[in-house]
Write a protein that holds these residues in place. Structure first.
Motif, mmCIF file in Angstrom:
data_model
loop_
_atom_site.group_PDB
_atom_site.id
_atom_site.type_symbol
_atom_site.label_atom_id
_atom_site.label_comp_id
_atom_site.label_asym_id
_atom_site.label_seq_id
_atom_site.Cartn_x
_atom_site.Cartn_y
_atom_site.Cartn_z
ATOM 1 N N THR A 30 0.677 -1.124 0.100
ATOM 2 C CA THR A 30 0.066 -0.114 -0.056
ATOM 3 C C THR A 30 0.896 1.135 0.063
ATOM 4 O O THR A 30 0.293 2.397 -0.145
ATOM 5 C CB THR A 30 -1.129 0.039 1.280
ATOM 6 O OG1 THR A 30 -0.056 0.194 2.558
ATOM 7 C CG2 THR A 30 -1.861 -1.070 1.379
ATOM 8 N N LYS A 31 2.127 1.050 0.269
ATOM 9 C CA LYS A 31 3.078 2.126 0.498
ATOM 10 C C LYS A 31 3.068 3.048 1.658
ATOM 11 O O LYS A 31 3.333 4.140 1.789
ATOM 12 C CB LYS A 31 2.893 3.007 -0.743
ATOM 13 C CG LYS A 31 3.295 2.332 -2.185
ATOM 14 C CD LYS A 31 4.714 2.025 -2.168
ATOM 15 C CE LYS A 31 4.907 1.178 -3.604
ATOM 16 N NZ LYS A 31 5.538 0.281 -3.793
ATOM 17 N N ASN A 32 2.020 2.563 2.470
ATOM 18 C CA ASN A 32 1.778 3.537 3.728
ATOM 19 C C ASN A 32 2.908 3.166 4.557
ATOM 20 O O ASN A 32 3.739 2.173 4.769
ATOM 21 C CB ASN A 32 0.676 2.758 4.475
ATOM 22 C CG ASN A 32 -0.769 3.060 3.766
ATOM 23 O OD1 ASN A 32 -0.738 4.008 3.126
ATOM 24 N ND2 ASN A 32 -1.761 2.386 4.285
ATOM 25 N N VAL A 33 3.379 4.295 5.448
ATOM 26 C CA VAL A 33 4.466 4.217 6.464
ATOM 27 C C VAL A 33 3.771 4.426 7.813
ATOM 28 O O VAL A 33 3.145 5.315 7.993
ATOM 29 C CB VAL A 33 5.578 5.266 6.133
ATOM 30 C CG1 VAL A 33 6.614 5.145 7.169
ATOM 31 C CG2 VAL A 33 6.102 5.020 4.715
ATOM 32 N N TYR A 34 4.239 3.442 8.820
ATOM 33 C CA TYR A 34 3.662 3.690 10.174
ATOM 34 C C TYR A 34 4.885 3.905 11.102
ATOM 35 O O TYR A 34 5.950 3.332 10.659
ATOM 36 C CB TYR A 34 2.954 2.414 10.590
ATOM 37 C CG TYR A 34 1.750 2.047 9.460
ATOM 38 C CD1 TYR A 34 0.664 2.598 9.826
ATOM 39 C CD2 TYR A 34 1.998 1.048 8.600
ATOM 40 C CE1 TYR A 34 -0.455 2.252 8.885
ATOM 41 C CE2 TYR A 34 0.821 0.838 7.510
ATOM 42 C CZ TYR A 34 -0.338 1.417 8.049
ATOM 43 O OH TYR A 34 -1.473 0.946 7.033
ATOM 44 N N TYR A 35 4.712 4.376 11.945
ATOM 45 C CA TYR A 35 5.604 4.668 13.150
ATOM 46 C C TYR A 35 4.942 3.965 14.585
ATOM 47 O O TYR A 35 3.806 4.293 14.871
ATOM 48 C CB TYR A 35 5.957 6.331 13.484
ATOM 49 C CG TYR A 35 6.779 6.694 12.095
ATOM 50 C CD1 TYR A 35 8.092 6.765 11.903
ATOM 51 C CD2 TYR A 35 5.830 7.362 11.203
ATOM 52 C CE1 TYR A 35 8.705 7.367 11.004
ATOM 53 C CE2 TYR A 35 6.544 7.709 9.921
ATOM 54 C CZ TYR A 35 7.840 7.978 10.203
ATOM 55 O OH TYR A 35 8.423 7.979 8.806
ATOM 56 N N THR A 36 5.891 3.169 15.384
ATOM 57 C CA THR A 36 5.432 2.627 16.429
ATOM 58 C C THR A 36 6.537 2.585 17.304
ATOM 59 O O THR A 36 7.740 2.925 17.109
ATOM 60 C CB THR A 36 4.895 1.347 16.141
ATOM 61 O OG1 THR A 36 4.464 0.529 17.444
ATOM 62 C CG2 THR A 36 5.886 0.431 15.572
ATOM 63 N N GLN A 37 6.262 2.268 18.731
ATOM 64 C CA GLN A 37 7.397 2.270 19.763
ATOM 65 C C GLN A 37 7.160 0.549 20.072
ATOM 66 O O GLN A 37 8.244 0.257 20.994
ATOM 67 C CB GLN A 37 7.042 2.952 20.940
ATOM 68 C CG GLN A 37 7.093 4.411 20.645
ATOM 69 C CD GLN A 37 6.832 5.253 21.904
ATOM 70 O OE1 GLN A 37 6.728 4.674 23.117
ATOM 71 N NE2 GLN A 37 6.910 6.650 21.784
ATOM 72 N N LYS A 38 6.350 0.026 19.974
ATOM 73 C CA LYS A 38 6.226 -1.462 20.129
ATOM 74 C C LYS A 38 5.923 -2.387 18.983
ATOM 75 O O LYS A 38 4.928 -2.176 18.218
ATOM 76 C CB LYS A 38 5.343 -1.660 21.411
ATOM 77 C CG LYS A 38 5.356 -3.174 21.923
ATOM 78 C CD LYS A 38 4.369 -3.428 22.823
ATOM 79 C CE LYS A 38 4.237 -4.619 23.203
ATOM 80 N NZ LYS A 38 3.071 -5.311 23.881
ATOM 81 N N LEU A 39 6.614 -3.241 18.502
ATOM 82 C CA LEU A 39 6.596 -4.039 17.507
ATOM 83 C C LEU A 39 6.603 -5.685 17.963
ATOM 84 O O LEU A 39 7.300 -6.089 18.593
ATOM 85 C CB LEU A 39 7.640 -3.841 16.567
ATOM 86 C CG LEU A 39 7.671 -4.490 15.360
ATOM 87 C CD1 LEU A 39 6.612 -3.718 14.388
ATOM 88 C CD2 LEU A 39 8.936 -4.390 14.688
ATOM 89 N N ASP A 40 5.430 -6.277 17.336
ATOM 90 C CA ASP A 40 5.275 -7.821 17.732
ATOM 91 C C ASP A 40 5.402 -8.527 16.434
ATOM 92 O O ASP A 40 4.819 -8.260 15.660
ATOM 93 C CB ASP A 40 4.072 -8.115 18.447
ATOM 94 C CG ASP A 40 3.845 -7.299 19.823
ATOM 95 O OD1 ASP A 40 4.922 -7.537 20.556
ATOM 96 O OD2 ASP A 40 2.854 -6.965 19.902
ATOM 97 N N LYS A 41 6.427 -9.483 16.519
ATOM 98 C CA LYS A 41 6.459 -10.401 15.363
ATOM 99 C C LYS A 41 5.559 -11.685 15.583
ATOM 100 O O LYS A 41 6.118 -12.354 16.518
ATOM 101 C CB LYS A 41 8.154 -10.717 15.028
ATOM 102 C CG LYS A 41 9.019 -9.487 14.593
ATOM 103 C CD LYS A 41 10.251 -9.765 14.209
ATOM 104 C CE LYS A 41 11.041 -8.463 13.990
ATOM 105 N NZ LYS A 41 12.371 -8.616 13.622
ATOM 106 N N LEU A 42 4.663 -11.931 14.767
ATOM 107 C CA LEU A 42 3.937 -13.031 15.092
ATOM 108 C C LEU A 42 4.591 -14.238 14.567
ATOM 109 O O LEU A 42 5.365 -14.177 13.319
ATOM 110 C CB LEU A 42 2.579 -12.626 14.477
ATOM 111 C CG LEU A 42 2.013 -11.368 14.767
ATOM 112 C CD1 LEU A 42 0.624 -11.275 14.008
ATOM 113 C CD2 LEU A 42 1.771 -11.314 16.214
ATOM 114 N N THR A 43 3.999 -15.437 14.652
ATOM 115 C CA THR A 43 4.642 -16.863 14.351
ATOM 116 C C THR A 43 4.370 -16.941 12.714
ATOM 117 O O THR A 43 4.868 -17.582 12.034
ATOM 118 C CB THR A 43 3.903 -17.858 15.095
ATOM 119 O OG1 THR A 43 2.735 -17.754 15.088
ATOM 120 C CG2 THR A 43 4.419 -17.742 16.534
ATOM 121 N N SER A 44 3.309 -16.263 12.356
ATOM 122 C CA SER A 44 2.929 -16.374 11.027
ATOM 123 C C SER A 44 3.951 -15.640 10.155
ATOM 124 O O SER A 44 3.827 -15.617 8.781
ATOM 125 C CB SER A 44 1.686 -15.903 10.703
ATOM 126 O OG SER A 44 1.445 -14.407 11.094
ATOM 127 N N GLY A 45 4.802 -14.723 10.804
ATOM 128 C CA GLY A 45 5.556 -13.895 9.783
ATOM 129 C C GLY A 45 5.281 -12.621 9.795
ATOM 130 O O GLY A 45 6.058 -11.528 9.266
#
Length: 80
Positions: A30-45
């Motif tokens: 989608t070419k969207n850019v997001y900003y965050t302080q917490k990131l969770d990597k899920l088992t699905s990738g």
């Protein structure tokens, strides 16, 4: 004993008062850019996070993730 207490206090300060981590997440589809302080990597990738600008929960299957500075985070989260 004093040395052990000093080491314990040092670790506490190092890990307990550490700086925050800031992330920029790009959705190449989608070419969207997001900003965050917490990131969770899920088992699905996929990655899941709360968008700092909107407060919405976002999950992206294929993403580009980059660790950024606080200044980049503050500047980027105000844009959209």
């Amino acid at each position: 004993m004093k040395r052990l207490m000093g080491l314990a206090l040092g670790f506490l300060l190092l890990f307990g008062c550490g700086g925050k981590t800031y992330w920029m997440v790009n959705d190449p589809y989608t070419k969207n850019v997001y900003y965050t302080q917490k990131l969770d990597k899920l088992t699905s990738g996929a990655v899941a996070f709360t968008d700092a600008q909107t407060g919405k929960e976002v999950s992206i299957q294929n993403s580009e993730v980059k660790k950024i500075t606080e200044d980049e985070f503050q500047g980027g989260r105000g844009k959209k």
